[in-house]
Design an enzyme around this catalytic site. Sequence first.
Site, mmCIF file in Angstrom:
data_model
loop_
_atom_site.group_PDB
_atom_site.id
_atom_site.type_symbol
_atom_site.label_atom_id
_atom_site.label_comp_id
_atom_site.label_asym_id
_atom_site.label_seq_id
_atom_site.Cartn_x
_atom_site.Cartn_y
_atom_site.Cartn_z
ATOM 1 N N LYS A 1 11.779 14.721 27.336
ATOM 2 C CA LYS A 1 10.798 15.775 27.619
ATOM 3 C C LYS A 1 10.439 15.675 29.105
ATOM 4 O O LYS A 1 10.360 14.560 29.654
ATOM 5 C CB LYS A 1 9.559 15.553 26.738
ATOM 6 C CG LYS A 1 8.523 16.671 26.757
ATOM 7 C CD LYS A 1 7.414 16.388 25.712
ATOM 8 C CE LYS A 1 6.327 17.452 25.701
ATOM 9 N NZ LYS A 1 5.322 17.214 24.630
ATOM 10 N N SER B 1 4.275 21.075 21.661
ATOM 11 C CA SER B 1 4.687 21.294 23.035
ATOM 12 C C SER B 1 6.071 20.746 23.352
ATOM 13 O O SER B 1 6.624 21.066 24.392
ATOM 14 C CB SER B 1 3.665 20.639 23.973
ATOM 15 O OG SER B 1 3.653 19.236 23.770
ATOM 16 N N SER C 1 2.432 17.645 18.566
ATOM 17 C CA SER C 1 3.425 18.282 19.430
ATOM 18 C C SER C 1 4.876 17.840 19.221
ATOM 19 O O SER C 1 5.785 18.383 19.830
ATOM 20 C CB SER C 1 3.074 18.055 20.901
ATOM 21 O OG SER C 1 2.147 19.019 21.329
#
Lengths: 473, 475
Positions: A63, A138, A162
Amino acid sequence: MMNFAHYTNQKNPTQAVNQAVEAAKKANAKLNAVVTLVDPGEQLSQLEKYAGGKMFGIPIVLKDNVNTRGILTTAGSRILGNYVPQYDATIAEKLREAGAVVIAKSSLDEFGMGGSNLSAATGPVYNPYDLTRMSGGSSGGSAVLVASGVVPFAIGSDTGDSVRKPASYNGIVGYKPTYGRISRYGIIPYASSLDHVAFFTRNVTDAAIALEVLSGRDDRDMTSLQLPVEDYASALNPSLKGKRIGILTNVLKAITNPDIQAHFATLVANLKEQGATIVDIEMNQDLLSAILPTYYIIANAEATANHSNLDGLRFGVQKEGKEVDEVMSASRTAGFGKQIRKRFVIGSYALFVENQDKLFRKAQKVRRLIVEDLKNALSGIDGLIAPASAGVAPKLTDTSMDQLSSTYLIAENYMVMGNFSGYPSVTLPLGYCDGLPVGVNLTCKLYDEQTTLNLALAIEQATGLADQIKEVA
Amino acid sequence: MNYETVIGIEIHCELKTATKMFSPAPVTFAKRPNSCVNEIDLAHPGTLPSLNKNAVKQAIKACAVLNLEIDPLIRFDRKNYYYPDLAKGYQITQQFHPIGKNGHVSIPTSNGEKIVRINRLHMEEDTAKQFHYNTETWIDYNRAGTPLVEIVSEPDMRNAEEAVAYVEKLRSILYYLGVSDVKMEEGSLRCDINISLRPVGSEAYGVKTEIKNLNSLNNIKVAIEAEIKRQSELLDKGDAVEQATRRYDDVAKTTILMRKKEGSVDYKYFPEPNIPPIRLRKEWVDEIIATLPELPEARKERYLSIGLSEYDATVLTQNKDLSDFYDEILKHTDQTKIAANWCISELPAVLDTQHLASAKNKLTPKNLADMINGIKAGAISSKQAKDVLPHLIQGENFEDVVNRLGLKQVSDTGELLRVIVETLDEQAQSVVDFHNGKDRALGFLVGQVMKKTKGQANPALTSTLITEELMKRKP
């Protein structure tokens, strides 16, 4: 099977990695999941040093809030649009030493603040099962790159589900360990007391191996646990004999989707058949309804302070100004998206001295009550399960959800309990509704990763949904 | 009107540690700008604080000697504000749970010892330094993250003398503890003085001003006196004192307004989530307290007990470096008074005794002790010793210097007598003068003997022998 074993059995890691790079390029044209493609050449040239590593030669994705030395790391925000870290996150080092090869930095909601991935500076990430739908967030970019078969493993971060929510929307495993199990050093934060490093795999065994690689005390993170790393993978045991599994009835009652209800009922019946004792668990409905506002206050209060370092002075995108103050203010105004600015205002408001008692301190109190209730709920059982969301991945344009309904407040947000408490929590594929995946979530007791993984493996065997891939043509 | 002055003092004191409060970057002064920083000090995204255990140890020492109650649970908070010298946009401090509270210290005043209460001592981190040039601002982050303690007194001081005595006392204690360099001029100890006036006999506090950036004890004194004058003139005129932060201007000899305090800033304090509460092990704290170094008062008592005068004991104790040096000398000699004399009277003439550890000074306590023993044993004279000292400072051994310069004092009675007889024979007139009551003659004769022996004759012995010889020659 496209799991870790599949990659490590290929005797040529360079080939496997290069194939993943090509697959990433191809998939990204459809998914918009990648912020930065990483040329794996240098990592491959050093790879022999890590022979025997638990993730040797496995192409992975991080990420884009994981700091990688010398590689652009934006956290999905314009203000870090030019930020090239001087140092590696602890987990970046650990993954490298385990032989993993980073091929991409993936898209996320700006600073991880969102559940849709719509606020990413690079735009929305599309769901591989239906490109008109969200990836969820996210950690949306990481989720779809695993789901679409590009890589078998991707790092995400989970501040308020997330990782576990996008795992549900993309038919994969999303594992969030106990708070402090994995070092946060070098992870660009959202809210420190809720942030967890979490990750995606396509099966529970890979998750167990990855957890071994990522876990362990890090002196650079004072919240990191002083517990030894266990051999999670070799100790995996899916037996449900004598196990007690709780069903969180508040969530089931809040879910209106009959397909999800049916899939869940099938799973429960199957678990019972394998010997598990099933127990209905009802938590305090008011407390569960308070999760979202409590989360908003704590997360945004911490976030407003956490992101005060982003002033354009020492790093990041700097805007011009006559005075230093003007440079700071211009850089922040131009650098943050609208959602973020809204959250900073909310967080700041909750921290004003005249508001702290009725907002910030009250939220902390409610958080403790919710954790206490969860602890009690878990006291007589080994794990607590419920569907991971009230529906399939929403359409990109969908804003229809009534945000005051219990469907939304409870069924869509209860997994934040895992962030309040720090308890280990994992989402796995539950089934498909009209070809779109939905997941089941399991939460266990503090520190008990092994039980979490064991029960998850039992669930995976019950659903038969390991190693799900949806390639995008 | 007659006013009573009320003074409270906040002291920021940089702790002496190898590394910073929350990062492994080194703590130094006056290094090349931005050379002692790492990603944590610059608040790069993703960095986290790691508490410096040694800084906590230093704070515990300070708490112990200031009679503060030590909180066994260490907790930190965030103080939020935007400023270019604050990289994170918040300072990690201890707003809600200071490590020490409710202490006191005794200070000397013209009316005897006085107790000043200390409200709290808390740990925090220093900010970067800003430099403003014309249109540019430069920031040096070397100081950012340096461990600090802030020590907040109660408003117990009543005049400049007491304020100075308080700061001096704290400086001395913290320096003896090894907790801080306490260099006001370098900013490792900084004072903010809160000062207000009230009519004598009144219980209520007047409006206070805060004077910042005072970099010497003398500045504290003159700034307080100037501020008392300014405030009392205002009050005499019937004007109000405005709550504000001020600084002392050396040239104008008065305090100047820096900023008004209209409604205090909301720092939005909240508990630091990246540092979990830390429980101090009682044994660890106890051990730190049990092994505290000797403090100035105890040291002075010890000096009095080994026979030093009140003056010598006081002067030595005031300069810890010199006093440490003196203690080292005493490991090699029992001549406490001679050693004290050399430390107090002779060394300052030839050495910077505030910086004995400097590279230029190679004088070792052992060499100085050897010299003192030499004087006592009559091997060299005190006068010769003064010539020896510069060589010791260059790093030579006492024995080597004495041999090389041929400074052996002649204390051999036979040898001396030979020279004395010879001298008296030559100076017959002086012998007559002596017997006629001219005392100066004795000094002249001693001088002659010294001349013949190139200064090596033991003066005391020479004088005695000459007197004896003169008596023999009484007409």
